[in-house]
Design a protein around this motif. Structure first.
Motif, PDB file in Angstrom:
ATOM      1  N   LEU A 270       0.750  -1.051   0.119  1.00 16.67           N
ATOM      2  CA  LEU A 270      -0.104  -0.058   0.143  1.00 16.67           C
ATOM      3  C   LEU A 270       0.779   1.342   0.132  1.00 16.67           C
ATOM      4  CD1 LEU A 270      -2.846   1.215   0.237  1.00 16.67           C
ATOM      5  CD2 LEU A 270      -2.773   1.110   2.616  1.00 16.67           C
ATOM      6  N   SER A 271       2.015   1.139   0.991  1.00 14.22           N
ATOM      7  CA  SER A 271       2.833   2.568   0.733  1.00 14.22           C
ATOM      8  C   SER A 271       4.183   2.043   1.331  1.00 14.22           C
ATOM      9  CB  SER A 271       2.284   3.508   1.814  1.00 14.22           C
ATOM     10  OG  SER A 271       2.149   3.073   2.982  1.00 14.22           O
ATOM     11  N   ASN A 272       5.138   2.618   0.843  1.00 12.46           N
ATOM     12  CA  ASN A 272       6.713   2.356   1.186  1.00 12.46           C
ATOM     13  C   ASN A 272       7.363   3.458   1.614  1.00 12.46           C
ATOM     14  OD1 ASN A 272       8.970   1.037   1.551  1.00 12.46           O
ATOM     15  ND2 ASN A 272       9.465   0.947  -0.730  1.00 12.46           N
ATOM     16  N   THR A 273       8.208   3.631   2.769  1.00 11.30           N
ATOM     17  CA  THR A 273       9.016   4.662   3.070  1.00 11.30           C
ATOM     18  C   THR A 273      10.228   4.373   3.392  1.00 11.30           C
ATOM     19  OG1 THR A 273       7.062   5.819   4.012  1.00 11.30           O
ATOM     20  CG2 THR A 273       9.007   6.744   4.594  1.00 11.30           C
ATOM     21  N   SER A 274      11.337   4.998   2.775  1.00 12.92           N
ATOM     22  CA  SER A 274      12.623   4.914   2.951  1.00 12.92           C
ATOM     23  C   SER A 274      13.610   5.888   3.665  1.00 12.92           C
ATOM     24  CB  SER A 274      13.353   4.284   1.792  1.00 12.92           C
ATOM     25  OG  SER A 274      13.426   5.186   0.722  1.00 12.92           O
ATOM     26  N   PHE A 275      14.488   5.817   4.340  1.00 11.36           N
ATOM     27  CA  PHE A 275      15.298   6.969   4.584  1.00 11.36           C
ATOM     28  C   PHE A 275      16.866   6.582   4.373  1.00 11.36           C
ATOM     29  CE2 PHE A 275      11.487   6.746   7.464  1.00 11.36           C
ATOM     30  CZ  PHE A 275      11.440   8.173   7.597  1.00 11.36           C
ATOM     31  N   SER A 276      17.697   7.671   4.314  1.00 14.27           N
ATOM     32  CA  SER A 276      19.098   7.692   3.997  1.00 14.27           C
ATOM     33  C   SER A 276      19.765   9.010   4.513  1.00 14.27           C
ATOM     34  CB  SER A 276      19.265   7.584   2.437  1.00 14.27           C
ATOM     35  OG  SER A 276      20.683   7.571   2.335  1.00 14.27           O
ATOM     36  N   GLU A 277      20.699   8.353   5.476  1.00 12.56           N
ATOM     37  CA  GLU A 277      21.420   9.355   6.023  1.00 12.56           C
ATOM     38  C   GLU A 277      22.881   9.304   6.192  1.00 12.56           C
ATOM     39  OE1 GLU A 277      21.331  11.347  10.840  1.00 12.56           O
ATOM     40  OE2 GLU A 277      20.361   9.675  10.245  1.00 12.56           O
ATOM     41  N   ARG A 278      23.870  10.335   5.676  1.00 10.99           N
ATOM     42  CA  ARG A 278      25.332  10.322   5.493  1.00 10.99           C
ATOM     43  C   ARG A 278      25.840  11.408   5.961  1.00 10.99           C
ATOM     44  NH1 ARG A 278      23.353   9.218   0.465  1.00 10.99           N
ATOM     45  NH2 ARG A 278      24.133  11.523  -0.333  1.00 10.99           N
ATOM     46  N   TYR A 279      27.108  11.330   6.414  1.00 11.66           N
ATOM     47  CA  TYR A 279      27.892  12.409   7.278  1.00 11.66           C
ATOM     48  C   TYR A 279      29.402  12.050   6.891  1.00 11.66           C
ATOM     49  CZ  TYR A 279      30.018  14.845  11.221  1.00 11.66           C
ATOM     50  OH  TYR A 279      30.953  15.899  11.741  1.00 11.66           O
ATOM     51  N   ALA A 287      24.127  14.677   5.161  1.00 13.64           N
ATOM     52  CA  ALA A 287      23.152  14.519   4.193  1.00 13.64           C
ATOM     53  C   ALA A 287      22.290  13.487   4.761  1.00 13.64           C
ATOM     54  CB  ALA A 287      23.634  14.214   2.886  1.00 13.64           C
ATOM     55  N   LYS A 288      20.829  13.656   4.506  1.00 15.95           N
ATOM     56  CA  LYS A 288      19.542  13.056   5.076  1.00 15.95           C
ATOM     57  C   LYS A 288      18.573  12.881   3.888  1.00 15.95           C
ATOM     58  CE  LYS A 288      16.402  12.237   8.594  1.00 15.95           C
ATOM     59  NZ  LYS A 288      15.703  12.705   9.867  1.00 15.95           N
ATOM     60  N   THR A 289      18.373  11.612   3.389  1.00 17.74           N
ATOM     61  CA  THR A 289      17.416  11.580   2.518  1.00 17.74           C
ATOM     62  C   THR A 289      15.948  10.545   2.726  1.00 17.74           C
ATOM     63  OG1 THR A 289      19.106  11.784   0.697  1.00 17.74           O
ATOM     64  CG2 THR A 289      17.011  11.034  -0.095  1.00 17.74           C
ATOM     65  N   GLN A 290      14.985  11.097   2.614  1.00 16.35           N
ATOM     66  CA  GLN A 290      13.749  10.333   2.936  1.00 16.35           C
ATOM     67  C   GLN A 290      12.690  10.265   1.437  1.00 16.35           C
ATOM     68  OE1 GLN A 290      11.375  11.840   5.982  1.00 16.35           O
ATOM     69  NE2 GLN A 290       9.818  10.440   5.711  1.00 16.35           N
ATOM     70  N   SER A 291      12.461   9.284   1.178  1.00 19.19           N
ATOM     71  CA  SER A 291      11.650   8.705   0.265  1.00 19.19           C
ATOM     72  C   SER A 291      10.347   7.967   0.507  1.00 19.19           C
ATOM     73  CB  SER A 291      12.162   8.488  -1.029  1.00 19.19           C
ATOM     74  OG  SER A 291      12.710   6.860  -0.446  1.00 19.19           O
ATOM     75  N   SER A 292       9.171   8.117  -0.041  1.00 18.83           N
ATOM     76  CA  SER A 292       8.040   7.328   0.080  1.00 18.83           C
ATOM     77  C   SER A 292       7.274   7.117  -1.111  1.00 18.83           C
ATOM     78  CB  SER A 292       7.097   8.199   1.047  1.00 18.83           C
ATOM     79  OG  SER A 292       6.406   9.211   0.415  1.00 18.83           O
ATOM     80  N   ALA A 293       6.633   5.858  -1.267  1.00 22.31           N
ATOM     81  CA  ALA A 293       5.812   5.466  -2.611  1.00 22.31           C
ATOM     82  C   ALA A 293       4.560   4.975  -1.961  1.00 22.31           C
ATOM     83  CB  ALA A 293       6.797   4.398  -3.263  1.00 22.31           C
ATOM     84  N   ASP A 294       3.556   5.389  -2.734  1.00 15.57           N
ATOM     85  CA  ASP A 294       2.464   4.601  -2.651  1.00 15.57           C
ATOM     86  C   ASP A 294       1.846   4.001  -3.796  1.00 15.57           C
ATOM     87  OD1 ASP A 294      -0.595   4.333  -2.152  1.00 15.57           O
ATOM     88  OD2 ASP A 294      -0.885   6.338  -1.384  1.00 15.57           O
TER      89      ASP A 294
END
Length: 502
Positions: A270-279, A287-294
């Motif tokens: 139904l939905s998908n959420t991902s997080f990415s964090e780099r230093y 850097a911090k990245t967040q993505s979501s898909a429905d």
């Protein structure tokens, strides 16, 4: 002075005819007197004339109360001594009800030149009258009044438009209570009779001004209906007077709306959420990245509404006669099934055996006490009330029976005189007592033909025969002497001569 007409015609009639006429006259007088005696003086019940619907109301109530009355064109006549009592009784019953003009009566006043506005008003008033007369026939409603407000489309800019509406005022009978179903039926009935009117735009109130909206705010009506249903069933099963049923229903006075939304995925999550964090420390970079898909879904939304008056809890108590204690499980099961008991929501059913007075009378009821002796006059009063109304017709019947007994002999004499005399056998002489007076013999031979009289007179002694012949007119006497069936003698010659000279 009684020889002049009509007395001359009266005395010219035979004695039997006059007897019958007098008896018939006496019967008519007795019947008229008995009718006047049994008929009470009548008087109009109302001082003013009644209309057709009001007259029908009064006749219906008087007939239901078994009150004697006579209907006229515009009123009712009752006994004078009961007029005040009947008027009071009708007043307490609210009869006669106010007159309501229907469509036929209102449109009868319309002419060819009647303006359209007046015609619309008359049509609306007639329609309201028809609806009110229809509501009068519903059980529990004594009277009704309907006011119809037509729809206004608002053709001009300064006019406000509104839909059609109606107001209904009900006068309920004493102790009557309308169920929500009946009130909703009244709204539907009124709305169906007015074009463009919705049931939700019909306001119903009673004489107290309480709005009847068709929603049960308390469970009294439901409890009464449930109680009556179970009571009638138990009366058929265990017998009347062996069980008493009481019911109580708790209802929810609120109107609840519950909305439920359900989403169904279309083959993917139904939905998908991902997080990415780099230093990076050297570069001092974060850097911090967040993505979501429905993935998409089907959305189904359902709404459930529970109206006011929904039962929340039902409690039933059954008082059962102790002689039927063994039937408690069976009766409990019957009550649970007929009432639709749901123990999950807190419903209760209690069946308790007790001693019911109606089912098992005690010793005090078996032995009559002073109260029973005091009430012993009730059967006598009942007997008198039953037979007293039949007493006047019984007197009239006895009077007619007495008159018939008095008329039997005169009628038999008249009928006998009209019938021809039976022929006498040859050689047989009528037997007459020789001790009878000549007048009695002449009266007995009245109406007989000359040959019969001659046969009888020939068997009489000579002095009696001469006296009887002297009582006949000369022409009849001559015919009888000519038919005498015996040898002539000197006395016969003298008798013939005396007849001739007479």
């Amino acid at each position: 002075m009684f020889d002049a007409p009509p007395f001359s015609y009266w005395f010219s009639l035979s004695k039997n005819v006059r007897t019958i006429a007098l008896a018939a006259l006496a019967a008519i007088v007795i019947a008229a007197g008995a009718f006047s005696f049994t008929r009470e003086a009548q008087t109009p019940l109302f001082a003013r004339p009644l209309l057709a619907d009001q007259l029908a109301d009064v006749e219906t109530h008087l007939a239901a109360w078994n009150v004697p009355f006579t209907t006229t064109a515009d009123n009712v006549e009752v006994a004078v001594k009961h007029r005040s009592e009947i008027l009071l009784r009708l007043s307490l019953a609210g009869v006669p009800r106010p007159h309501i003009a229907d469509s036929t009566e209102t449109l009868a006043k319309v002419g060819a030149l009647t303006p359209q506005s007046v015609l619309d008003e008359q049509t609306r008033d007639g329609l309201a009258g028809d609806l009110a007369l229809g509501l009068r026939g519903i059980t529990g409603i004594a009277d009704a009044r309907v006011i119809v407000a037509p729809a206004n489309p608002g053709y001009f800019a300064d006019q406000s438009s509104h839909e059609a509406s109606a107001s209904v005022r009900l006068t309920l009978e004493p102790g009557a209570q309308l169920s929500p179903e009946t009130i909703n039926g009244i709204k539907t009935f009124v709305a169906a009779g007015v074009p463009g009117l919705e049931p939700s735009h019909v306001a119903v109130v009673d004489d107290r001004g309480v709005a009847l909206n068709g929603q049960a705010e308390t469970g009294d009506a439901q409890a009464v209906a449930l109680q009556n249903s179970i009571q009638s069933a138990l009366d058929q099963v265990v017998g009347a007077g062996h069980a008493i049923v009481r019911a109580h229903v708790d209802v929810d006075p609120r109107t609840n709306v519950q909305v439920e939304t359900k989403r169904t995925p279309l083959g993917k999550p139904l939905s998908n959420t991902s997080f990415s964090e780099r230093y990076q420390n050297g570069a001092k970079h974060y850097a911090k990245t967040q993505s979501s898909a429905d993935g998409g879904s089907d959305v189904v939304q359902s709404e459930t509404e529970s109206v006011a008056g929904t039962p929340q809890r039902v409690s039933i108590a059954v008082f059962l006669d102790q002689s039927l204690a063994a039937e408690i499980p069976r009766i409990r099961a019957l009550v649970e099934s007929s009432a639709g008991i749901n123990y999950a929501r807190g419903d209760t059913v209690t069946v308790q055996p007790i001693a019911l007075a109606a089912a098992a009378p005690g010793p005090a009821a078996a032995a009559p006490g002073p109260a029973a002796g005091a009430g012993s006059a009730t059967p006598v009063k009942t007997l008198l009330a039953t037979f007293l109304p039949a007493l006047p017709p019984l007197i009239i019947a006895l009077a007619w029976a007495g008159l018939l007994l008095l008329l039997v002999r005169p009628i038999a004499s008249v009928v006998r005189s009209m019938l021809p005399a039976p022929p006498q056998p040859a050689g047989e002489m009528p037997m007459l007592a020789t001790g009878l007076a000549p007048e009695e013999i002449h009266r007995a031979l009245s109406g007989e033909p000359p040959y019969t009289a001659a046969t009888v007179i020939a068997g009489l002694p000579t002095p009696t025969a001469a006296a009887v012949l002297d009582l006949y007119p000369s022409d009849v006497r001559r015919e009888i002497i000519g038919k005498l069936a015996r040898p002539r003698s000197p006395l016969g010659t003298d008798l013939a001569g005396s007849v001739a000279h007479g």
